[in-house]
Design a protein around this motif. Structure first.
Motif, PDB file in Angstrom:
ATOM      1  N   THR A  16      63.448  71.766  36.012  1.00 18.04           N
ATOM      2  CA  THR A  16      62.807  72.041  34.722  1.00 18.04           C
ATOM      3  C   THR A  16      63.576  73.125  33.956  1.00 18.04           C
ATOM      4  N   ASP A  39      56.743  64.836  35.010  1.00 22.76           N
ATOM      5  CA  ASP A  39      56.199  65.565  36.158  1.00 22.76           C
ATOM      6  C   ASP A  39      54.735  65.928  35.898  1.00 22.76           C
ATOM      7  N   GLN A  41      53.074  68.209  36.998  1.00 24.87           N
ATOM      8  CA  GLN A  41      52.837  69.657  36.839  1.00 24.87           C
ATOM      9  C   GLN A  41      52.922  70.085  35.375  1.00 24.87           C
ATOM     10  N   ASN A  43      55.247  71.363  33.684  1.00 24.26           N
ATOM     11  CA  ASN A  43      55.891  72.660  33.429  1.00 24.26           C
ATOM     12  C   ASN A  43      56.774  72.626  32.186  1.00 24.26           C
ATOM     13  N   ASP A 137      62.458  65.101  32.806  1.00 24.98           N
ATOM     14  CA  ASP A 137      62.094  65.970  33.928  1.00 24.98           C
ATOM     15  C   ASP A 137      61.260  65.162  34.921  1.00 24.98           C
TER      16      ASP A 137
HETATM   17 MG   LIG Z   1      59.933  71.167  37.546  1.00 29.13          MG
END
Ligand SMILES: [Mg+2]
Ligand SMILES: Nc1ncnc2c1ncn2[C@@H]1O[C@H](COP(=O)(O)OP(=O)(O)OP(=O)(O)O)[C@@H](O)[C@H]1O
Length: 263
Positions: A16, A39, A41, A43, A137
């Motif tokens: 990332t 992703d 997450q 981020n 990503d």
């Molecule tokens: Mg990442």
């Protein structure tokens, strides 16, 4: 247009951070960049859309999962990244756009069942918008996300490695991912680079030597130094090229981006 995925089967290696900072260098050079967050997450989304000018509300705005299911098009989903450049007061738009990620991406079976195919739509959207780069990503290792990414989005891979033995040991698994991707599509492996390198540390130099055995694939001339300013870039929501004029990490990310442009 080039479409590059940042890939490593290991978590926390700098994927990332790499996209964020390479996108920043590309934007400074005047390229138009679309970042797609695959992703769960999120981020990259949270970092890229940190500035309130970006006008992103994860609770009600569309995200990649809406695009995957056909509930929304790319045009209705895309968000603009706003950054405060060095010496400036106000955030401005610098040609980086983001397709936000979704927590729903963790539901593998749901993603598999509801995915409708986005290749043609993405190509049309990217052409109409005039993107020079799409940067993706990815989560550390998800079969279905890899399948979608290399089947319908990206045709190039770059791989950040951190300096630990597991990173080197994970190389074969990474190449499995690359080879599976190649079965579906013409996918080019651009290279591997060290993303958090401390030249004073013996282990880091040992890992660098190990990676040299991978030959051309290892971008041995460029290491991203392990430094706190890179961590600050994520917290501040500003790529290093918009954060600091003089910095070894900025220089390293500029050189890495030049290498990507050459390969
Ligand atoms: Mg990442
Ligand atoms: N050059 C660097 N120097 C110091 N810290 C770094 C550097 N690059 C990345 N980091 C830090 O390492 C951590 C992991 O980086 P990052 O989130 O980019 O990895 P990732 O591969 O995307 O992780 P994940 O698999 O969880 O998505 C972060 O805390 C980040 O700030």
């Amino acid at each position: 247009m080039r479409k590059i995925a940042f890939v490593n089967i290991k978590g926390g290696v700098g994927k990332t951070t790499g996209i964020f900072n390479v996108a920043g260098v590309l934007a400074k050079k005047g390229y138009k960049v679309l970042c797609i967050d695959l992703d769960r997450q999120c981020n990259l989304t949270n970092t890229m859309l940190a500035n309130s000018e970006s006008d992103y509300n994860p609770k009600c705005d569309k995200n990649i999962m809406d695009v995957f299911t056909g509930g929304s098009g790319f045009g209705e989903t895309v968000k603009r990244n706003y950054i405060v450049d060095i010496g400036k007061r106000k955030p401005a738009y610098f040609n980086i756009d983001v397709i936000p990620g979704s927590k729903e991406l963790k539901r593998n079976e749901y993603v598999r069942k509801s995915y409708i195919g986005i290749k043609d739509k993405l190509n049309k959207f990217a052409k109409d918008e005039g993107y020079d780069f799409i940067l993706c990503d990815l989560p550390a290792n998800s079969e279905i996300i890899n399948e979608i990414c290399f089947g319908d989005i990206c045709d190039e891979i770059i791989s950040p490695f951190s300096t630990d033995v597991y990173s080197v040991e994970g190389y074969e698994e990474l190449m499995d991912v690359v080879n599976i991707a190649r079965e579906k599509n013409e996918v080019k492996m651009l290279g591997i680079y060290l993303s958090k390198y401390d030249k004073r540390v013996g282990l880091d130099n040992f890992i660098k030597e190990e990676l040299e055995s991978f030959g051309q694939l290892f971008i041995k001339e460029i290491q991203i130094p392990a430094k706190t300013d890179i961590r600050e870039t994520i917290t501040m929501g500003k790529p290093i090229s918009f954060y600091k004029n003089q910095s070894s990490t900025r220089e390293a990310y500029e050189r890495l981006t030049d290498e990507i442009l050459k390969r």
